[in-house]
Design a protein around this motif. Structure first.
Motif, PDB file in Angstrom:
ATOM      1  N   MET A 177      45.395  19.196  91.777  1.00  0.00           N
ATOM      2  CA  MET A 177      44.675  18.768  90.598  1.00  0.00           C
ATOM      3  C   MET A 177      44.810  19.862  89.536  1.00  0.00           C
ATOM      4  O   MET A 177      44.499  21.011  89.783  1.00  0.00           O
ATOM      5  CB  MET A 177      43.202  18.524  90.966  1.00  0.00           C
ATOM      6  CG  MET A 177      42.385  17.988  89.843  1.00  0.00           C
ATOM      7  SD  MET A 177      40.645  17.621  90.263  1.00  0.00           S
ATOM      8  CE  MET A 177      40.795  16.599  91.699  1.00  0.00           C
ATOM      9  N   ASP A 178      45.253  19.509  88.370  1.00  0.00           N
ATOM     10  CA  ASP A 178      45.460  20.409  87.241  1.00  0.00           C
ATOM     11  C   ASP A 178      44.121  20.674  86.539  1.00  0.00           C
ATOM     12  O   ASP A 178      43.384  19.746  86.216  1.00  0.00           O
ATOM     13  CB  ASP A 178      46.463  19.733  86.294  1.00  0.00           C
ATOM     14  CG  ASP A 178      46.562  20.413  84.972  1.00  0.00           C
ATOM     15  OD1 ASP A 178      45.909  19.926  84.022  1.00  0.00           O
ATOM     16  OD2 ASP A 178      47.282  21.410  84.890  1.00  0.00           O
ATOM     17  N   ARG A 179      43.795  21.957  86.298  1.00  0.00           N
ATOM     18  CA  ARG A 179      42.509  22.331  85.700  1.00  0.00           C
ATOM     19  C   ARG A 179      42.319  21.700  84.317  1.00  0.00           C
ATOM     20  O   ARG A 179      41.256  21.153  84.032  1.00  0.00           O
ATOM     21  CB  ARG A 179      42.390  23.846  85.616  1.00  0.00           C
ATOM     22  CG  ARG A 179      41.055  24.299  85.081  1.00  0.00           C
ATOM     23  CD  ARG A 179      40.927  25.822  85.059  1.00  0.00           C
ATOM     24  NE  ARG A 179      39.601  26.206  84.666  1.00  0.00           N
ATOM     25  CZ  ARG A 179      38.542  26.244  85.465  1.00  0.00           C
ATOM     26  NH1 ARG A 179      38.649  25.941  86.726  1.00  0.00           N
ATOM     27  NH2 ARG A 179      37.362  26.593  84.999  1.00  0.00           N
ATOM     28  N   ASP A 180      43.337  21.776  83.459  1.00  0.00           N
ATOM     29  CA  ASP A 180      43.201  21.207  82.116  1.00  0.00           C
ATOM     30  C   ASP A 180      43.006  19.692  82.168  1.00  0.00           C
ATOM     31  O   ASP A 180      42.210  19.139  81.418  1.00  0.00           O
ATOM     32  CB  ASP A 180      44.411  21.558  81.250  1.00  0.00           C
ATOM     33  CG  ASP A 180      44.451  23.038  80.891  1.00  0.00           C
ATOM     34  OD1 ASP A 180      43.393  23.705  80.917  1.00  0.00           O
ATOM     35  OD2 ASP A 180      45.550  23.534  80.585  1.00  0.00           O
ATOM     36  N   GLY A 181      43.733  19.037  83.073  1.00  0.00           N
ATOM     37  CA  GLY A 181      43.572  17.598  83.237  1.00  0.00           C
ATOM     38  C   GLY A 181      42.180  17.251  83.746  1.00  0.00           C
ATOM     39  O   GLY A 181      41.567  16.267  83.306  1.00  0.00           O
ATOM     40  N   LEU A 182      41.678  18.051  84.664  1.00  0.00           N
ATOM     41  CA  LEU A 182      40.328  17.840  85.190  1.00  0.00           C
ATOM     42  C   LEU A 182      39.296  18.012  84.087  1.00  0.00           C
ATOM     43  O   LEU A 182      38.374  17.200  83.965  1.00  0.00           O
ATOM     44  CB  LEU A 182      40.057  18.802  86.351  1.00  0.00           C
ATOM     45  CG  LEU A 182      38.636  18.786  86.915  1.00  0.00           C
ATOM     46  CD1 LEU A 182      38.266  17.398  87.440  1.00  0.00           C
ATOM     47  CD2 LEU A 182      38.489  19.837  88.006  1.00  0.00           C
ATOM     48  N   ILE A 183      39.457  19.038  83.268  1.00  0.00           N
ATOM     49  CA  ILE A 183      38.514  19.266  82.168  1.00  0.00           C
ATOM     50  C   ILE A 183      38.524  18.083  81.200  1.00  0.00           C
ATOM     51  O   ILE A 183      37.470  17.608  80.778  1.00  0.00           O
ATOM     52  CB  ILE A 183      38.823  20.603  81.458  1.00  0.00           C
ATOM     53  CG1 ILE A 183      38.425  21.756  82.377  1.00  0.00           C
ATOM     54  CG2 ILE A 183      38.110  20.698  80.104  1.00  0.00           C
ATOM     55  CD1 ILE A 183      38.881  23.118  81.918  1.00  0.00           C
ATOM     56  N   ARG A 184      39.709  17.574  80.881  1.00  0.00           N
ATOM     57  CA  ARG A 184      39.790  16.389  80.002  1.00  0.00           C
ATOM     58  C   ARG A 184      39.068  15.210  80.645  1.00  0.00           C
ATOM     59  O   ARG A 184      38.321  14.489  79.984  1.00  0.00           O
ATOM     60  CB  ARG A 184      41.239  16.028  79.715  1.00  0.00           C
ATOM     61  CG  ARG A 184      41.875  16.831  78.600  1.00  0.00           C
ATOM     62  CD  ARG A 184      43.230  16.275  78.181  1.00  0.00           C
ATOM     63  NE  ARG A 184      44.219  16.334  79.248  1.00  0.00           N
ATOM     64  CZ  ARG A 184      44.913  17.411  79.578  1.00  0.00           C
ATOM     65  NH1 ARG A 184      44.734  18.535  78.907  1.00  0.00           N
ATOM     66  NH2 ARG A 184      45.797  17.388  80.549  1.00  0.00           N
ATOM     67  N   GLU A 185      39.288  15.023  81.949  1.00  0.00           N
ATOM     68  CA  GLU A 185      38.655  13.902  82.646  1.00  0.00           C
ATOM     69  C   GLU A 185      37.137  14.060  82.690  1.00  0.00           C
ATOM     70  O   GLU A 185      36.400  13.082  82.532  1.00  0.00           O
ATOM     71  CB  GLU A 185      39.219  13.777  84.066  1.00  0.00           C
ATOM     72  CG  GLU A 185      38.835  12.491  84.730  1.00  0.00           C
ATOM     73  CD  GLU A 185      39.646  12.184  85.969  1.00  0.00           C
ATOM     74  OE1 GLU A 185      39.325  11.177  86.619  1.00  0.00           O
ATOM     75  OE2 GLU A 185      40.590  12.933  86.302  1.00  0.00           O
ATOM     76  N   LEU A 186      36.656  15.282  82.882  1.00  0.00           N
ATOM     77  CA  LEU A 186      35.216  15.526  82.876  1.00  0.00           C
ATOM     78  C   LEU A 186      34.617  15.176  81.525  1.00  0.00           C
ATOM     79  O   LEU A 186      33.541  14.575  81.442  1.00  0.00           O
ATOM     80  CB  LEU A 186      34.917  16.984  83.240  1.00  0.00           C
ATOM     81  CG  LEU A 186      35.221  17.394  84.676  1.00  0.00           C
ATOM     82  CD1 LEU A 186      35.046  18.897  84.853  1.00  0.00           C
ATOM     83  CD2 LEU A 186      34.383  16.627  85.681  1.00  0.00           C
ATOM     84  N   HIS A 187      35.319  15.537  80.443  1.00  0.00           N
ATOM     85  CA  HIS A 187      34.861  15.172  79.093  1.00  0.00           C
ATOM     86  C   HIS A 187      34.859  13.658  78.915  1.00  0.00           C
ATOM     87  O   HIS A 187      33.907  13.091  78.369  1.00  0.00           O
ATOM     88  CB  HIS A 187      35.747  15.815  78.024  1.00  0.00           C
ATOM     89  CG  HIS A 187      35.386  17.232  77.713  1.00  0.00           C
ATOM     90  ND1 HIS A 187      34.261  17.594  77.033  1.00  0.00           N
ATOM     91  CD2 HIS A 187      36.034  18.394  78.004  1.00  0.00           C
ATOM     92  CE1 HIS A 187      34.214  18.905  76.897  1.00  0.00           C
ATOM     93  NE2 HIS A 187      35.284  19.417  77.487  1.00  0.00           N
TER      94      HIS A 187
END
Length: 94
Positions: free
Chosen positions: A1-11
């Motif tokens: 899981m990519d951190r930046d992708g996860l952050i976007r998904e959390l937003h």
């Protein structure tokens, strides 16, 4: 899981939950300053409901002793917690 992708998904999940209108071109705050309260108007109850959604979506468990202000209100804290759990590590929340 990519951190930046996860952050976007959390937003995205937070915005969907609050039906917040976010401009598609608005950059995601990956600096660590992203507060669920400031960006989405989350109350403590909203944050807990959000955690339940995240537990189901990412198959993680937010342990009571790990529910700090950092975990409850910070996108960066949530991303760290989720990634640590997925890697089988103890969460590294300060």
């Amino acid at each position: 899981m990519d951190r930046d992708g996860l952050i976007r998904e959390l937003h995205e999940l937070a915005a969907q939950m609050t039906k917040a209108e976010r401009l598609r071109s608005a950059p995601v705050d990956a600096s660590g300053d992203a507060s669920l309260v400031d960006q989405y108007g989350f109350s403590s109850l909203d944050a807990l409901e959000y955690l339940l959604i995240l537990e189901e979506k990412f198959d993680v468990v937010f342990e009571d002793e790990e529910l700090t202000e950092e975990t409850l209100f910070s996108i960066q804290g949530l991303a760290t917690y989720i990634l640590d759990q997925k890697a089988g590590q103890s969460p590294s929340i300060p």
